[in-house]
Motif scaffolding. Structure first.
Motif, PDB file in Angstrom:
ATOM      1  N   ARG A  12       0.803  -1.236   0.043  1.00  0.00           N
ATOM      2  CA  ARG A  12       0.023  -0.114  -0.189  1.00  0.00           C
ATOM      3  C   ARG A  12       0.931   1.131  -0.065  1.00  0.00           C
ATOM      4  O   ARG A  12       0.417   2.286  -0.580  1.00  0.00           O
ATOM      5  CB  ARG A  12      -1.047  -0.005   1.560  1.00  0.00           C
ATOM      6  CG  ARG A  12      -1.808   1.248   1.166  1.00  0.00           C
ATOM      7  CD  ARG A  12      -2.677   1.168   2.576  1.00  0.00           C
ATOM      8  NE  ARG A  12      -3.428   2.176   2.729  1.00  0.00           N
ATOM      9  CZ  ARG A  12      -3.975   2.702   4.083  1.00  0.00           C
ATOM     10  NH1 ARG A  12      -3.832   1.855   4.952  1.00  0.00           N
ATOM     11  NH2 ARG A  12      -4.737   4.015   3.901  1.00  0.00           N
ATOM     12  N   LEU A  13       2.039   1.268   0.763  1.00  0.00           N
ATOM     13  CA  LEU A  13       2.571   2.461   0.925  1.00  0.00           C
ATOM     14  C   LEU A  13       3.538   2.695  -0.465  1.00  0.00           C
ATOM     15  O   LEU A  13       3.788   3.813  -0.861  1.00  0.00           O
ATOM     16  CB  LEU A  13       3.882   2.212   2.011  1.00  0.00           C
ATOM     17  CG  LEU A  13       3.397   2.324   3.514  1.00  0.00           C
ATOM     18  CD1 LEU A  13       4.416   1.906   4.349  1.00  0.00           C
ATOM     19  CD2 LEU A  13       3.376   3.840   3.846  1.00  0.00           C
ATOM     20  N   THR A  14       3.965   1.469  -0.980  1.00  0.00           N
ATOM     21  CA  THR A  14       4.670   1.639  -2.195  1.00  0.00           C
ATOM     22  C   THR A  14       3.907   2.213  -3.437  1.00  0.00           C
ATOM     23  O   THR A  14       4.234   2.955  -4.222  1.00  0.00           O
ATOM     24  CB  THR A  14       5.265   0.363  -2.427  1.00  0.00           C
ATOM     25  OG1 THR A  14       6.186  -0.059  -1.531  1.00  0.00           O
ATOM     26  CG2 THR A  14       6.116   0.743  -4.033  1.00  0.00           C
ATOM     27  N   LEU A  71       6.036   9.561  -8.913  1.00  0.00           N
ATOM     28  CA  LEU A  71       6.250   9.468 -10.486  1.00  0.00           C
ATOM     29  C   LEU A  71       5.274  10.100 -11.328  1.00  0.00           C
ATOM     30  O   LEU A  71       5.015  10.102 -12.373  1.00  0.00           O
ATOM     31  CB  LEU A  71       6.263   7.998 -10.927  1.00  0.00           C
ATOM     32  CG  LEU A  71       7.189   7.381 -10.051  1.00  0.00           C
ATOM     33  CD1 LEU A  71       7.336   5.777 -10.146  1.00  0.00           C
ATOM     34  CD2 LEU A  71       8.652   8.003 -10.405  1.00  0.00           C
ATOM     35  N   ASP A  72       3.960  10.516 -10.681  1.00  0.00           N
ATOM     36  CA  ASP A  72       2.898  11.109 -11.493  1.00  0.00           C
ATOM     37  C   ASP A  72       2.185  10.053 -12.107  1.00  0.00           C
ATOM     38  O   ASP A  72       1.969  10.464 -13.394  1.00  0.00           O
ATOM     39  CB  ASP A  72       3.183  12.529 -11.963  1.00  0.00           C
ATOM     40  CG  ASP A  72       1.881  13.289 -12.159  1.00  0.00           C
ATOM     41  OD1 ASP A  72       0.738  12.992 -11.607  1.00  0.00           O
ATOM     42  OD2 ASP A  72       1.850  14.230 -13.285  1.00  0.00           O
ATOM     43  N   LEU A  73       2.291   8.820 -11.899  1.00  0.00           N
ATOM     44  CA  LEU A  73       1.876   7.762 -12.628  1.00  0.00           C
ATOM     45  C   LEU A  73       0.701   6.821 -12.070  1.00  0.00           C
ATOM     46  O   LEU A  73       1.157   6.978 -10.647  1.00  0.00           O
ATOM     47  CB  LEU A  73       2.800   6.913 -13.196  1.00  0.00           C
ATOM     48  CG  LEU A  73       3.816   7.739 -14.180  1.00  0.00           C
ATOM     49  CD1 LEU A  73       5.288   6.922 -14.704  1.00  0.00           C
ATOM     50  CD2 LEU A  73       3.228   8.090 -15.716  1.00  0.00           C
ATOM     51  N   PRO A  74       0.182   5.856 -12.402  1.00  0.00           N
ATOM     52  CA  PRO A  74      -0.441   4.768 -11.786  1.00  0.00           C
ATOM     53  C   PRO A  74       0.728   4.250 -10.763  1.00  0.00           C
ATOM     54  O   PRO A  74       1.853   3.941 -11.228  1.00  0.00           O
ATOM     55  CB  PRO A  74      -1.028   3.833 -12.736  1.00  0.00           C
ATOM     56  CG  PRO A  74      -1.139   4.617 -13.956  1.00  0.00           C
ATOM     57  CD  PRO A  74       0.078   5.556 -14.074  1.00  0.00           C
TER      58      PRO A  74
END
Length: 124
Positions: free
Chosen positions: A105-107, A115-118
């Protein structure tokens, strides 16, 4: 195995961009996930054992590394445990599951933001 679990405790969680110049001189980090157990109480009268599950991890990706420590106290009801080696592989996985879920969850959340990505889901 009957368990009463306390809340997971995140002692450390690090997201670090990889420094390839530093790695040239000091070595490339390696992925490592270790689960350890620390006995904190054996209550023979009530047939219960309390242990701390300690998850130490370093997970290396192409551009970054996540590392840290997550722990959780587990109370094993109806069983006295003298040594962690008494646990079967299935029991180790059951004991470690909440800490691994917290790491995932943290990762996911941190990589989604950083990363402004999924976000990235870890596979255990």
């Amino acid at each position: 195995m009957e368990l009463h679990r306390e809340k997971e405790f995140v002692s450390q969680y690090h997201y670090d961009a990889r420094n390839f110049e530093w790695e040239k001189e000091n070595g490339t980090p390696e992925t490592k996930v270790d689960v350890n157990f620390q006995l904190i109480n054996r209550d023979e009268e009530n047939q219960a054992t309390s242990i701390v599950v300690i998850l130490n991890y370093m997970i290396v990706f192409e551009a970054f590394v996540v590392s840290g420590v997550i722990s959780q106290v587990n109370h094993i009801i109806g069983r006295i445990v003298d040594e962690p080696s008494e646990f079967s592989q299935e029991e180790v996985e059951e004991l470690a599951a909440p800490s691994l879920a917290m790491l995932n969850r943290l990762t996911y959340e941190v990589t989604e933001i950083a990363l402004d990505l999924p976000g990235i889901n870890l596979e255990f």
